[in-house]
Write a protein that holds these residues in place. Structure first.
Motif, short mmCIF file in Angstrom:
data_model
loop_
_atom_site.label_atom_id
_atom_site.label_comp_id
_atom_site.label_asym_id
_atom_site.label_seq_id
_atom_site.Cartn_x
_atom_site.Cartn_y
_atom_site.Cartn_z
N GLN A 21 0.83 -1.19 0.00
CA GLN A 21 0.00 0.00 0.00
C GLN A 21 0.87 1.25 0.00
OE1 GLN A 21 -3.61 -0.12 0.25
NE2 GLN A 21 -3.33 -2.29 -0.15
N TYR A 22 0.52 2.23 -0.83
CA TYR A 22 1.26 3.49 -0.91
C TYR A 22 0.31 4.65 -0.64
CZ TYR A 22 5.03 0.94 -3.26
OH TYR A 22 6.03 0.06 -3.57
N THR A 23 0.77 5.59 0.16
CA THR A 23 0.01 6.82 0.34
C THR A 23 0.32 7.78 -0.81
OG1 THR A 23 1.76 7.89 1.63
CG2 THR A 23 0.16 6.55 2.85
N LEU A 24 -0.43 8.85 -0.88
CA LEU A 24 -0.20 9.83 -1.94
C LEU A 24 1.19 10.43 -1.83
CD1 LEU A 24 -1.02 11.61 -4.29
CD2 LEU A 24 -2.17 13.14 -2.68
N GLU A 25 1.60 10.77 -0.63
CA GLU A 25 2.92 11.37 -0.45
C GLU A 25 4.02 10.40 -0.87
OE1 GLU A 25 5.58 13.61 3.02
OE2 GLU A 25 3.59 12.80 3.48
N GLU A 26 3.84 9.11 -0.55
CA GLU A 26 4.83 8.12 -0.95
C GLU A 26 4.86 7.96 -2.47
OE1 GLU A 26 4.75 5.18 2.98
OE2 GLU A 26 3.39 4.83 1.30
N CYS A 27 3.71 8.00 -3.10
CA CYS A 27 3.65 7.90 -4.56
C CYS A 27 4.39 9.08 -5.20
CB CYS A 27 2.20 7.86 -5.03
SG CYS A 27 1.30 6.34 -4.62
N ILE A 28 4.18 10.26 -4.66
CA ILE A 28 4.84 11.45 -5.21
C ILE A 28 6.35 11.35 -5.03
CG2 ILE A 28 5.15 13.93 -4.89
CD1 ILE A 28 2.16 14.13 -4.32
N ASN A 29 6.79 10.94 -3.85
CA ASN A 29 8.23 10.84 -3.59
C ASN A 29 8.89 9.82 -4.52
OD1 ASN A 29 8.12 12.77 -1.56
ND2 ASN A 29 7.81 11.25 0.07
N ILE A 30 8.23 8.68 -4.73
CA ILE A 30 8.80 7.67 -5.62
C ILE A 30 8.86 8.19 -7.05
CG2 ILE A 30 8.38 5.39 -6.63
CD1 ILE A 30 7.20 4.55 -3.93
N ALA A 31 7.81 8.88 -7.48
CA ALA A 31 7.79 9.43 -8.85
C ALA A 31 8.90 10.46 -9.03
CB ALA A 31 6.43 10.05 -9.14
N LEU A 32 9.12 11.29 -8.01
CA LEU A 32 10.18 12.30 -8.11
C LEU A 32 11.56 11.65 -8.16
CD1 LEU A 32 8.88 14.99 -5.56
CD2 LEU A 32 8.75 15.04 -8.05
N GLN A 33 11.73 10.53 -7.49
CA GLN A 33 13.02 9.84 -7.50
C GLN A 33 13.27 9.11 -8.82
OE1 GLN A 33 12.95 7.23 -4.12
NE2 GLN A 33 12.87 8.89 -2.63
N ASN A 34 12.21 8.60 -9.45
CA ASN A 34 12.37 7.76 -10.64
C ASN A 34 12.26 8.50 -11.96
OD1 ASN A 34 12.60 5.64 -8.85
ND2 ASN A 34 10.51 4.91 -9.14
N ASN A 35 11.63 9.67 -11.96
CA ASN A 35 11.32 10.33 -13.23
C ASN A 35 12.58 10.74 -13.98
OD1 ASN A 35 10.53 13.16 -14.71
ND2 ASN A 35 8.89 11.66 -14.80
N ARG A 36 12.67 10.36 -15.24
CA ARG A 36 13.84 10.66 -16.07
C ARG A 36 13.95 12.14 -16.40
NH1 ARG A 36 13.23 5.32 -14.85
NH2 ARG A 36 14.80 4.03 -15.90
N ASN A 37 12.82 12.80 -16.62
CA ASN A 37 12.86 14.23 -16.93
C ASN A 37 13.46 15.03 -15.77
OD1 ASN A 37 11.73 13.91 -19.47
ND2 ASN A 37 9.64 14.07 -18.70
N ILE A 38 13.10 14.64 -14.56
CA ILE A 38 13.64 15.34 -13.39
C ILE A 38 15.14 15.08 -13.28
CG2 ILE A 38 13.65 15.36 -10.87
CD1 ILE A 38 10.67 15.14 -10.92
N LYS A 39 15.55 13.84 -13.56
CA LYS A 39 16.98 13.53 -13.50
C LYS A 39 17.75 14.35 -14.55
CE LYS A 39 16.46 8.85 -11.66
NZ LYS A 39 16.68 7.39 -11.90
N GLN A 40 17.17 14.50 -15.74
CA GLN A 40 17.81 15.31 -16.76
C GLN A 40 17.89 16.77 -16.33
OE1 GLN A 40 15.39 14.33 -20.23
NE2 GLN A 40 17.04 13.05 -21.04
N GLN A 41 16.82 17.26 -15.70
CA GLN A 41 16.83 18.64 -15.24
C GLN A 41 17.85 18.84 -14.12
OE1 GLN A 41 15.25 21.06 -16.77
NE2 GLN A 41 16.18 22.55 -15.39
N GLU A 42 18.04 17.82 -13.29
CA GLU A 42 19.06 17.91 -12.25
C GLU A 42 20.45 17.97 -12.87
OE1 GLU A 42 18.16 14.50 -9.92
OE2 GLU A 42 16.79 15.58 -8.57
N LEU A 43 20.66 17.23 -13.97
CA LEU A 43 21.94 17.32 -14.68
C LEU A 43 22.13 18.71 -15.28
CD1 LEU A 43 22.00 13.85 -16.51
CD2 LEU A 43 23.23 14.52 -14.44
N SER A 44 21.05 19.28 -15.82
CA SER A 44 21.14 20.63 -16.36
C SER A 44 21.48 21.64 -15.26
CB SER A 44 19.81 21.01 -17.03
OG SER A 44 19.84 22.34 -17.50
N LYS A 45 20.89 21.45 -14.10
CA LYS A 45 21.21 22.31 -12.97
C LYS A 45 22.68 22.17 -12.58
CE LYS A 45 20.30 22.85 -8.04
NZ LYS A 45 19.56 22.33 -6.87
#
Length: 433
Positions: A21-45
Motif C-alpha cells: 500500500q502506498y500513500t499519496l505522499e509516498e507515490c509522489i516521492n517515488i515518482a520524483l526519485q524515478n522520473n527521467r525528466n527530473i533527472k535530466q533537469q538535475e543534470l542541467s542544474k
C-alpha cells in the motif's frame, strides 16, 4: 520539495497476502526519485552550477609553465656575433602568470548572469516536480474514484442477492411463481458485468499511476489513502485574485522567467563592457641552455643558473574599431532582454488564465457535487418506495430494477463529481504554491 499534503496519515503494514500500500505522499516521492525528466533537469542544474563556479574562478590569475627545445642546422650566429656553418641547440624553460585587473566589469556581470542562470535552472526543476506531483495526484484520485465505483457496483450486487433470496423464499412457500426469479437473475448478471468492468477500470487506473511513478514491478501495487471527504474538508476555495497574487511570488515558472531576464540584462552589461579599456598584469620567469657544436659550452646547470631572467609588466588594451562587432553584440543582447520581458508577461497571462479556468472548473464541480447529493437523497427515497411496493406486490420487478438503476447511476455521478471537485481543489492548491 513541495508535495500535496492532503492529510498526515500512516500506511498500514502489508501482510504477505496483501498488495503493498502506498500513500499519496509516498507515490509522489517515488515518482520524483524515478522520473527521467527530473533527472535530466538535475543534470542541467549541475551544468549551470559548473558554469557559475567557472565564472567566479575567472577572477583568479592564470599560471602556466613552458619548455622548448630547438635545433639549428647550417649557418647560425655564433658567440662572436658572426655567422658560421655549425649546428646548435637551445633549451628554454619558463613560468608565467597573468591576471586581469580591469575589463569593464565584464567578469562581474558574467558571474551575476551565471548565478541567475543557476537560479532559473533550480526554478525549472521545481516546475518539473510540480508537474509530476500534479500527474501523480490526478492518477491517485482516479484510483480512489474507481475504488468507490467498484464498491458501489459490489453493493448493488449484494442488494440484488438479498432481493433474490427473499424472492426464492416466496417461491418456495408457493406465494410467487417460479418465473418471477428470472428477471432478478438477469439483473444480477448485468450487475456482475458492471462489477467486472469496474474491477478492470481500477486495474487500469492503478497501472496508469504505477507507470507515472515508473515502478519496475507493479504486479501487487495498490494505494492507501484517507477518504475523499477528509480531502474535501481541507480544501478552501479561495478567490482568483488571492491565488494569483500568491502565485506571482511563489510559482517556479514566474521565478524562472524573472531569473532569465536578470541573466539577459547582465549579458547586456557584459556586451557594453567591451567598449571600455582592459588592463592586465603579467609576470614571467625564464632560463635556458645553449649548445653549439665545435665550441666549448658551459655545463647545463651553470647555464640554467646564469641565464635566469624575470619580467613584470602591464598590458592595456583600448578598443577603437572592431567592425561594429561590439555595437551589434550590445543590440543583440538588448533584444534578448526585451524578449525575456515579453516572456514574463506571457507566463503571467498564462498563469492567470490557468487560475481562472481552474477556479471556474472548481465552482462547476462543487455545484455538480451538491446537486448529486440532493439527487442521492431523492434516489434513495425513490428506491425505498419502489422496494416497499415490490415487497407488497404492488410493483413488478422491472419497476424495482428501474429505481435501482437510477440510484446506481446517481451514486456513480455523485462519486465522480466528488472526486472531480477534490481534484479541482488540488489544482488550485498547487497553482498558489
Amino acid at each position: 520539495m513541495r508535495t500535496f499534503t492532503i492529510i498526515a496519515i500512516f500506511c498500514c503494514l502489508s501482510t504477505m497476502a496483501q498488495a503493498q500500500q502506498y500513500t499519496l505522499e509516498e507515490c509522489i516521492n517515488i515518482a520524483l526519485q524515478n522520473n527521467r525528466n527530473i533527472k535530466q533537469q538535475e543534470l542541467s542544474k549541475a551544468q549551470r552550477q559548473i558554469a557559475y563556479s567557472q565564472a567566479r574562478n575567472d577572477l583568479l590569475p592564470s599560471v602556466n609553465a613552458s619548455a622548448g627545445q630547438n635545433f639549428v642546422f647550417g649557418r647560425s650566429i655564433g658567440l662572436d656575433n658572426t655567422y658560421q656553418n655549425t649546428n646548435s641547440s637551445q633549451s628554454s624553460f619558463g613560468v608565467g602568470a597573468d591576471i586581469t585587473l580591469f575589463d569593464g566589469l565584464r567578469m562581474k556581470h558574467n558571474i551575476d548572469a551565471k548565478r541567475a542562470d543557476l537560479s532559473a535552472a533550480e526554478a525549472d526543476l521545481e516546475k518539473f516536480k510540480d508537474e509530476i506531483e500534479m500527474s501523480v495526484a490526478t492518477a491517485f484520485l482516479q484510483v480512489l474514484l474507481q475504488k468507490e465505483l467498484l464498491q458501489i457496483a459490489s453493493e448493488q450486487i449484494q442488494l440484488t442477492d438479498s432481493n433474490m433470496n427473499r424472492r426464492k423464499e416466496l417461491i418456495k412457500s408457493g406465494k410467487m411463481a417460479h418465473g418471477e426469479i428470472y428477471e432478478l437473475e438477469a439483473q444480477r448478471a448485468r450487475e456482475e458485468q458492471n462489477r467486472v468492468q469496474a474491477e478492470s477500470n481500477l486495474k487500469l487506473a492503478l497501472l496508469d499511476l504505477a507507470q507515472i511513478m515508473e515502478l519496475e514491478d507493479f504486479s501487487d501495487f495498490n494505494v492507501s489513502a484517507p477518504s475523499v471527504e477528509s480531502i474535501l474538508s481541507e480544501g478552501v476555495l479561495l478567490s482568483t485574485s488571492d491565488i494569483f497574487q500568491t502565485a506571482l511570488l511563489t510559482r517556479p515558472e514566474i521565478k524562472a522567467a524573472e531569473y532569465r531576464l536578470q541573466s539577459s540584462e547582465k549579458e547586456v552589461l557584459m556586451a557594453k563592457s567591451q567598449l571600455y579599456p582592459s588592463l592586465s598584469f603579467g609576470a614571467n620567469f625564464g632560463t635556458g641552455y645553449y649548445n653549439m657544436s665545435g665550441r666549448s659550452n658551459d655545463p647545463f646547470h651553470t647555464q640554467i643558473r646564469n641565464n635566469m631572467s624575470n619580467s613584470l609588466g602591464f598590458s592595456l588594451r583600448i578598443p577603437i574599431f572592431n567592425k561594429f562587432q561590439t555595437k551589434n553584440s550590445i543590440r543583440t543582447a538588448e533584444l534578448a532582454a526585451e524578449n525575456n520581458r515579453l516572456e514574463i508577461d506571457k507566463v503571467k497571462i498564462d498563469l492567470r488564465k490557468r487560475i481562472e479556468q481552474a477556479y471556474h472548473n472548481a465552482l462547476g464541480a462543487q455545484s455538480k457535487w451538491k446537486a448529486t447529493q440532493k439527487s442521492e437523497i431523492s434516489g434513495q427515497e425513490a428506491f425505498r418506495f419502489a422496494q416497499e411496493k415490490f415487497d407488497n406486490g404492488r410493483a413488478n420487478s422491472y419497476e424495482l430494477f428501474q429505481a435501482k438503476s437510477n440510484l446506481t447511476q446517481t451514486l456513480s455521478d455523485q462519486a465522480q463529481a466528488k472526486y472531480e471537485y477534490a481534484f479541482r481543489l488540488k489544482i488550485l492548491e498547487l497553482l498558489k504554491k
